[in-house]
Structure formats: structure tokens, C-alpha cells
Design an enzyme around this catalytic site. Structure first.
Site, PDB file in Angstrom:
ATOM      1  N   THR A   1       0.830  -1.202   0.000  1.00  0.00           N
ATOM      2  CA  THR A   1       0.000   0.000   0.000  1.00  0.00           C
ATOM      3  C   THR A   1       0.868   1.258   0.000  1.00  0.00           C
ATOM      4  O   THR A   1       2.083   1.204   0.200  1.00  0.00           O
ATOM      5  CB  THR A   1      -0.918   0.039   1.234  1.00  0.00           C
ATOM      6  OG1 THR A   1      -0.129   0.257   2.396  1.00  0.00           O
ATOM      7  CG2 THR A   1      -1.701  -1.266   1.375  1.00  0.00           C
ATOM      8  N   CYS A   2       0.215   2.412  -0.160  1.00  0.00           N
ATOM      9  CA  CYS A   2       0.935   3.678  -0.165  1.00  0.00           C
ATOM     10  C   CYS A   2       1.129   4.240   1.236  1.00  0.00           C
ATOM     11  O   CYS A   2       1.652   5.341   1.405  1.00  0.00           O
ATOM     12  CB  CYS A   2       0.200   4.699  -1.041  1.00  0.00           C
ATOM     13  SG  CYS A   2      -1.456   5.114  -0.442  1.00  0.00           S
TER      14      CYS A   2
END
Length: 388
Positions: free
Chosen positions: A338-339
Site C-alpha cells: 500500500t501507499c
């Protein structure tokens, strides 16, 4: 800090993948990654080991640890019963073949629909731990068989489940009397020493306290018939734990010592103890980048997915690489896909120089992993497949 049990005198359990790297490559080619692999034979092995070590204890698998159909179906076929906490978990158990007479409902604080949906589907055993919960049962399931949950203290458990649920032992008789005044049937007493309990002596201490409550209740005319010793059975992660056979044998001895003189139906709610070892994650290296002098590897599963147990369950998962003994290892950081910068899987494990596309295996991924995973960032959660 909880004391660490000395394992020198006991056989131990170590975290081991349920698939080889050759099998993992075939699975990844067919199903992609990340993929969680359930070993049905490991499900059966753990269930049968517990049954053999505690022959007079009925096992109600705690579906909350992992409600995957493959695990539930295998346990149902093996003769297990099931512990559920919601209508959703009851539906999963029904779909796997369990019938309501092989289930108990152990959530102490329930919504109206949770009670009525489960009752209407045939659930007859429910847990309570306070007077307001009794009032719910009067309104929505007055004929239910109730189990009073006591708060339990544990010196070795990783997670204290009594911080949220369970009545104090000195409050138990008040709740029992209030249940009787309302015309409710309390037929059992339960406790839970906490999740990932490392020392079976914690059960013995709680059993002595429970017996005191039990005897006082029987003396006042309460017809108790069920003792529920809850869950807490441990699993190996990066550290070994006592073997399942040894742990359960010691608990069985404690049951004989404290309740062996009574004709009582005894049940337990193993979740992690059965399911954790049954599942291995196959994940792939998506990228690598040297940052601040340390190599970072990015893999296609993280703390929002199968590694959610790292956040919610305080589990620390071992990352297994192929031919690890033959390769030099280096300090590194392993991050999820994920970011979010919080999505860190490991910061203290040394690994070989990994290539993009290389597979990693993560054992002991069968509890509080896929059960609490989410599709954050629009990323799919790991697929689940079964092997024998």
C-alpha cells in the site's frame, strides 16, 4: 512483561510452511500472489492431537480466528463443534456442514439481530457476563441456555481478553441471582485466559477460582452442567511454543484436579491453537530500493492484508526464503504494497539479496490474518486455496 515459559523440558512447536517452494511456484503460476494455502491434513492433525490429549473435552473451534470454508469444513468432517460470535460466523459454520446443536454463541455483548438471527436459525447456547445482557436475552431469546463468563487473569497470555469481557468472580452470584429472577436458565460457567497463552498453569489457577463460584452456585440451587475453559492455546511464530500435546495434557491434568469429581460437560474453544499452523502465505517481491543504507523490499501483501495479525494480534511472522542456508543475509526492511508508510511487515529480520519476482513463504498464517484483512487502497486480499 509476562514471564516466558521454559521450554527446555517440553517438546516444542516451530513455525513451518505447509508447502515447499516447488509447490509454491506451481500455485503462484496458477493462482497468482498473494495466496494463502490451507493444509487440510494439518487441520486434522491439530484437531486430533487436542482430542487425544483431552479426551473428555469437547472442542468448539473458534471461528473468529479463521472462518475460511476449508478449515471449517475439514473440522466439521473431523467431528469438531463450532464457537461463533455473530450471525455471519454462524452462516459460515452452517455452510460448512455444522448443525446448530454443534454450536455455541460466545459473544458477551450482542445486538438484537445477532441474538434473534442466531436463535431463529437454531442456536440455543449463549454467553453473558452482566445484568444488561440478561435483559436482552429476556426480550429476544428467553428460552436460551446461558453460560456466565468470568474474567480471568493470565500471566503469560499475549492479549488480555478479560480487559473487555467477563464478570469478576465476586460479582458472579449477583448475576446468577438476577438471571433466576428473570426466569432465565444459566447452565454453565466459562472463562478465557487470553489469546496466545504460553503457560497452561494459567488455566489451572483460573479453574480453582471457577470451582469456588461453581460450588457456591450449586449450593444455591443453580443446575450447572457445562464448564467452558475458553481458548488461548498458543501457536509458533518466530519463537517456538510448547507442543500442542504437552500443553493440552497439562490442561487436562488441571481439569481432573479441579473438576474431576463432578459429572460435568467440559468444552474448550480453540482457535489459533488449531488454525494458525494450517495456513502459509505465498507472497512475491514487487520492488527493492536502498534507503538510508538499508535495503527495502516491497512485497504484494502487508499489514492491511494477511499481515493484519501484526497490528491486531501482536503476531510476528517469520519470512522464509528459498535456499536460505546457502545465501548470505543482510539487514533489511520488508514493506507491504500500500501507499501507507505504516505498512511495514518486518524491520528486524535479515534476509538474502532478494530479486524482484522472488517468492517468500510465511508460515503460521492461519489465525487473525485473512479474518481481519481489508482491501485498502483497492488492493485485493489474498486468495485462499486448499491442499491436502
Amino acid at each position: 512483561m509476562a514471564p516466558v515459559l521454559d521450554l527446555s523440558a517440553h517438546s516444542v512447536r516451530l513455525a513451518r510452511p505447509v508447502v515447499s517452494f516447488d509447490q509454491a511456484r506451481e500455485i503462484a503460476e496458477e493462482h497468482g500472489t498473494p495466496t494463502l494455502v490451507i493444509s487440510r491434513s494439518t487441520v486434522r492433525r491439530n484437531y486430533e492431537a487436542m482430542r487425544a490429549a483431552m479426551p473428555n473435552v469437547e472442542l468448539f473451534y473458534a471461528a473468529k480466528s479463521n472462518p475460511a470454508h476449508g478449515i471449517l469444513r475439514t473440522l466439521c468432517e473431523s467431528g469438531s463443534s463450532c464457537d461463533v460470535c455473530s450471525w455471519g460466523e454462524m452462516k459460515a459454520a452452517l455452510a460448512a456442514g455444522f448443525t446448530p446443536d454443534r454450536m455455541i454463541h460466545t459473544h458477551p455483548c450482542k445486538t438484537e439481530s445477532n441474538i434473534t438471527d442466531c436463535w431463529n436459525a437454531g442456536m440455543r447456547w449463549f454467553v453473558v457476563d452482566c445484568v444488561p445482557e440478561l435483559d436482552k436475552m429476556v426480550r429476544w431469546a428467553p428460552e436460551a441456555n446461558l453460560i456466565l463468563r468470568l474474567a480471568a487473569s493470565s500471566q503469560s497470555s499475549l492479549i488480555n481478553l478479560s480487559a473487555k469481557f467477563g464478570c469478576a468472580t465476586d460479582e458472579a452470584m449477583h448475576i446468577l441471582r438476577e438471571a433466576r429472577r428473570r426466569g432465565l436458565k444459566v447452565k454453565g460457567i466459562s472463562f478465557h485466559v487470553g489469546s496466545q497463552c504460553l503457560n497452561p498453569s494459567d488455566y489451572e489457577r483460573m479453574l480453582f477460582k471457577t470451582r469456588e463460584v461453581w460450588d457456591e452456585a450449586v449450593a444455591e440451587g443453580f443446575e450447572l452442567e457445562m464448564l467452558d475453559v475458553g481458548g488461548g492455546f498458543p501457536a509458533p511464530y518466530r519463537r517456538p511454543v510448547m507442543s500442542l500435546e504437552s500443553f493440552c495434557h497439562q490442561l487436562d491434568n488441571a481439569l481432573v484436579k479441579t473438576f474431576g469429581d463432578l459429572n460435568v460437560r467440559i468444552i474448550a474453544e480453540p482457535g489459533r491453537g488449531i488454525s494458525a499452523e494450517t495456513m502459509t502465505l505465498i507472497t512475491k517481491v514487487l520492488g527493492k530500493n536502498k534507503r538510508g543504507g538499508k535495503m527495502w523490499y516491497f512485497i504484494d501483501d502487508g499489514v492491511y492484508g494477511s499481515f493484519s495479525g501484526k497490528l491486531f494480534d501482536h503476531a510476528d511472522f517469520e519470512l522464509v526464503t528459498e535456499n536460505a542456508i546457502e545465501r548470505q543475509h543482510f539487514p533489511c526492511v520488508v514493506a507491504g504494497p500500500t501507499c501507507d508508510s505504516h505498512d511495514i511487515v518486518s524491520e528486524d529480520q535479515e534476509l538474502p539479496d532478494l530479486e524482484i519476482g522472488e517468492l517468500l513463504l510465511v508460515p503460521t498464517m492461519g489465525s487473525y490474518t485473512n479474518a481481519s484483512a481489508s482491501p485498502f487502497n483497492g488492493l485485493d486480499v489474498a486468495k485462499i486455496i486448499e491442499v491436502e
